[in-house]
Design an enzyme around this catalytic site. Structure first.
Site, short mmCIF file in Angstrom:
data_model
loop_
_atom_site.label_atom_id
_atom_site.label_comp_id
_atom_site.label_asym_id
_atom_site.label_seq_id
_atom_site.Cartn_x
_atom_site.Cartn_y
_atom_site.Cartn_z
N SER A 265 0.82 -1.22 0.00
CA SER A 265 0.00 0.00 0.00
C SER A 265 0.85 1.26 0.00
O SER A 265 0.46 2.28 -0.54
CB SER A 265 -0.92 0.02 1.23
OG SER A 265 -1.83 -1.05 1.18
N ASP B 133 -12.94 2.66 2.37
CA ASP B 133 -12.68 2.14 3.72
C ASP B 133 -13.40 2.94 4.80
O ASP B 133 -13.60 2.45 5.91
CB ASP B 133 -11.18 2.12 4.01
CG ASP B 133 -10.51 0.88 3.43
OD1 ASP B 133 -11.23 -0.02 2.96
OD2 ASP B 133 -9.27 0.82 3.44
N PHE C 173 -2.62 5.89 11.18
CA PHE C 173 -1.77 5.10 12.09
C PHE C 173 -0.39 5.71 12.24
O PHE C 173 0.40 5.28 13.09
CB PHE C 173 -1.68 3.65 11.59
CG PHE C 173 -3.00 3.07 11.17
CD1 PHE C 173 -4.13 3.27 11.97
CD2 PHE C 173 -3.14 2.36 10.00
CE1 PHE C 173 -5.37 2.76 11.59
CE2 PHE C 173 -4.37 1.85 9.62
CZ PHE C 173 -5.49 2.05 10.41
N ARG D 283 -3.76 7.99 -1.73
CA ARG D 283 -3.99 6.75 -2.45
C ARG D 283 -4.43 6.92 -3.90
O ARG D 283 -4.01 6.15 -4.76
CB ARG D 283 -5.05 5.95 -1.68
CG ARG D 283 -5.50 4.69 -2.39
CD ARG D 283 -6.42 3.87 -1.47
NE ARG D 283 -6.76 2.61 -2.08
CZ ARG D 283 -7.96 2.32 -2.59
NH1 ARG D 283 -8.90 3.22 -2.57
NH2 ARG D 283 -8.20 1.14 -3.13
N GLU E 286 2.49 -0.18 15.32
CA GLU E 286 2.97 1.14 14.91
C GLU E 286 3.74 1.85 16.01
O GLU E 286 4.70 2.57 15.74
CB GLU E 286 1.80 2.00 14.43
CG GLU E 286 1.11 1.49 13.18
CD GLU E 286 0.08 0.40 13.44
OE1 GLU E 286 -0.17 0.08 14.63
OE2 GLU E 286 -0.47 -0.15 12.47
#
Lengths: 318, 281
Positions: free
Chosen positions: A40, A120, A86, A170, A61
């Site tokens: 990703s 998402d 995150f 993205r 993380e």
């Protein structure tokens, strides 16, 4: 006005991946860490070419941020990779104490920022990250606008000694900046000159600002468009010079209006040369599921929203 | 340094701790007093380090990270006594414009401190990073850490514990101060952790128990043993069973002195129990 053309849409995260791959071959102190999102984040090339300098930390993380801080002790330049949510809120205290307060040379690289992560939904669509990061003393905050600029920024931050938050996304978006440009931390750039309004945009909204400026031009309104890729330290001079000429400003960002780039611009103008300002930003809301285009439309983060804000702010000029 | 000389350092460090917290009526004497022997043994005997030439990167020297930053008095005293900075600077502890902040920080450039700590649970991750950096640099020296047992309640510790064994971070010695106490009471009352040793073993660490964590000879043997286990694919954990407040009778055996400074009278009692061996600051 100066026109820009899309040389072929690409995702900004791939710009990060390309920049990291280049750094892997030019700077042997650069190391990379990822919390189970290598694909990703487009970190595969670096991971495959430099397995000794790539650290898969798993879904942990907080540990990743601490390890990154520790890697600097010994001279390494760590780049951490995970989603923006995150990379910031989840690990705020780790960044605050082990990286920012300790002034460690860590590059926090955050993908899937903002609404354009899409389907998402809100758990992954952070709209508060710029604010969280800009409030930390010593933290440099960068939100480049396209593939080329993200690649250039990735390469540039390796040469800067100190903590950096690099934010990208993205979706495939227009790639329009110069592929050979060097990224200068803390410098905005005038993409198009104008005298009626200053549009300061960051990240994905820069292309939208250019589209808005073209339509405004046909309506007889000449907008000055500034690409504010570095949110902190803010290039105050470029803003103040521009509003001296235009007398009003619209800011545009894929972020909550609280804590975002627009708020920093407002602080700059109110303490130096107060002029009317309108904010194109999310109005204190979480996001939701949908396609990136649908979301940017619903939350009014596009060229049409920038045009409306411009017309409104020009009416407010004294 | 011979054992009796180390004992003299221990006595002086205990005096420093109680005098520092008394002077500003704040700070954490209990845990500090309990960890004196371990830190004296590390810094005066076991660690290969350069007190007179502090380098943040710590290349080719052993480095130590204090994860439970609230026991800053003991690390400040040990760092000063071993030569990182002037002993007289201990008098500035917790005062305005001091490099000796309430919790350790790199912000003020204090020699010997490589990371800020205070918010618990972060030091093991940092140490893993530094240990990994050493491996990349082909530097065979050792990374040490110290943690409180209460600190093990932080989730990040277990992320780091899992990582260290999975990735074979075998140049790392993490010590836990098992004094079985935390601010609100005994660790068993606050959040019972069961067998800490069994937990580290389950995560595939080498585990060494020190039954008397305030005994220099026992600590010496444990650190020597820990060093011998390095380089074999596993991180090493030393569980130091210490007594909070050790060396000051009225502070021992209770969690009450976790974060409370002694008054004038209590200070005199505490000092009478610990001989001035190296000269007070």
């Amino acid at each position: 006005m100066k026109k820009y053309s899309d040389t072929g849409s690409k995702d900004t995260r791939s710009g990060f991946g390309a920049g990291l791959e280049e750094l892997g071959n030019t700077n042997d102190q650069v190391v990379a860490l990822c919390a189970d999102l290598t694909g990703s984040l487009k970190m595969n090339a670096f991971a495959e070419q430099h397995p000794d300098r790539f650290f898969q930390v798993g879904i942990a993380e907080a540990n990743m941020m601490g390890i990154a801080a520790g890697l600097t002790i010994g001279g390494k330049i760590p780049f951490t990779g995970t989603f923006a949510n995150f990379s910031t809120g989840r690990v705020y205290d780790q960044i605050r104490q082990s990286i920012a307060y300790s002034f460690k040379n860590v590059k926090i690289c955050a993908s899937h920022a903002g609404l354009t992560l899409g389907e998402d939904g809100a758990t992954h669509q952070i709209l508060e990250d710029l604010g969280l990061m800009k409030m930390l003393p010593h933290m440099v905050v960068i939100n480049p606008c396209d593939f080329n600029q993200t690649k250039a920024a990735t390469i540039a931050i390796a040469d800067y000694n100190g903590p950096v938050y690099l934010r990208f996304g993205r979706p495939k978006v227009a790639n329009f900046t110069d592929a050979n440009a060097t990224f200068k931390i803390g410098k905005g750039e005038i993409l198009s000159e104008g005298s009626d309004v200053t549009i300061v945009a960051t990240g994905h909204l820069v292309w939208e600002a250019l589209q808005a400026a073209e339509k405004l031009d046909s309506l007889g309104i000449h907008a000055e468009v500034i690409n504010m890729a570095t949110v902190k330290p803010l290039d105050e001079k470029i803003i103040l010079d521009s509003i001296q000429k235009t007398g009003c400003v619209v800011t545009a960002e894929e972020h909550n209006r609280f804590g975002g780039m627009g708020e920093s611009v407002a602080q700059t103008i109110v303490t130096n040369n107060p002029v009317p300002q309108e904010f194109v930003a999310v109005d204190d809301s979480f996001g939701e599921s949908g396609t990136p285009a649908q979301l940017m439309d619903k939350y009014e983060l596009n060229a049409d929203a920038i045009i409306l804000a411009t017309q409104k702010v020009i009416k407010r000029k004294i | 340094m011979p054992q009796d000389n180390l004992q003299a350092v221990v006595s002086q460090v205990r005096r420093d701790i109680v005098r520092m917290v008394h002077a500003v009526n704040s700070g954490h004497p209990g845990g500090s007093l309990g960890c004196v022997e371990y830190l004296v043994s590390l810094y005066f005997k076991h660690m290969n380090h350069q007190p007179k030439d502090f380098q943040m990167n710590g290349i080719d020297e052993d480095v130590f990270f204090l994860s439970n930053g609230h026991i800053s008095p003991v690390i400040y005293s040990v760092l000063a006594r071993v030569g990182y900075f002037k002993v007289s600077e201990l008098a500035t502890f917790r005062k305005l414009n001091s490099r000796l902040q309430g919790h350790p920080t790199t912000h003020e450039g204090l020699e010997g401190i490589r990371i800020a700590s205070g918010s618990l649970g972060q030091g093991l991750s940092v140490a893993i990073g530094a240990a990994t950096s050493k491996k990349l640099n082909k530097d065979n020296s050792i990374v040490y850490t110290l943690h409180g047992d209460g600190e093990l309640q932080e989730g990040q510790i277990w992320e780091a514990v899992m990582y260290a064994s999975a990735k074979k971070v075998d140049n790392l010695i993490a010590a836990v101060d098992v004094n079985e106490k935390q601010i609100d009471g005994s660790t068993d009352d606050v959040l019972a952790m069961g067998s800490i040793g069994a937990k580290f073993k389950a995560f595939d660490w080498e585990v060494i128990h020190v039954k008397d964590g305030n005994n220099l000879e026992a600590i010496d043997r444990a650190i020597t043993d820990a060093k011998s286990k390095l380089g074999k694919g596993k991180p090493v954990c030393i569980l130091l069973h210490t007594e909070m407040g050790n060396g000051v009778d009225f502070m021992m055996g209770t969690h009450k002195w976790h974060g409370v400074a002694p008054n004038d009278e209590q200070l005199l009692t505490a000092l009478a129990q610990n001989e001035e061996t190296l000269g007070d600051f």
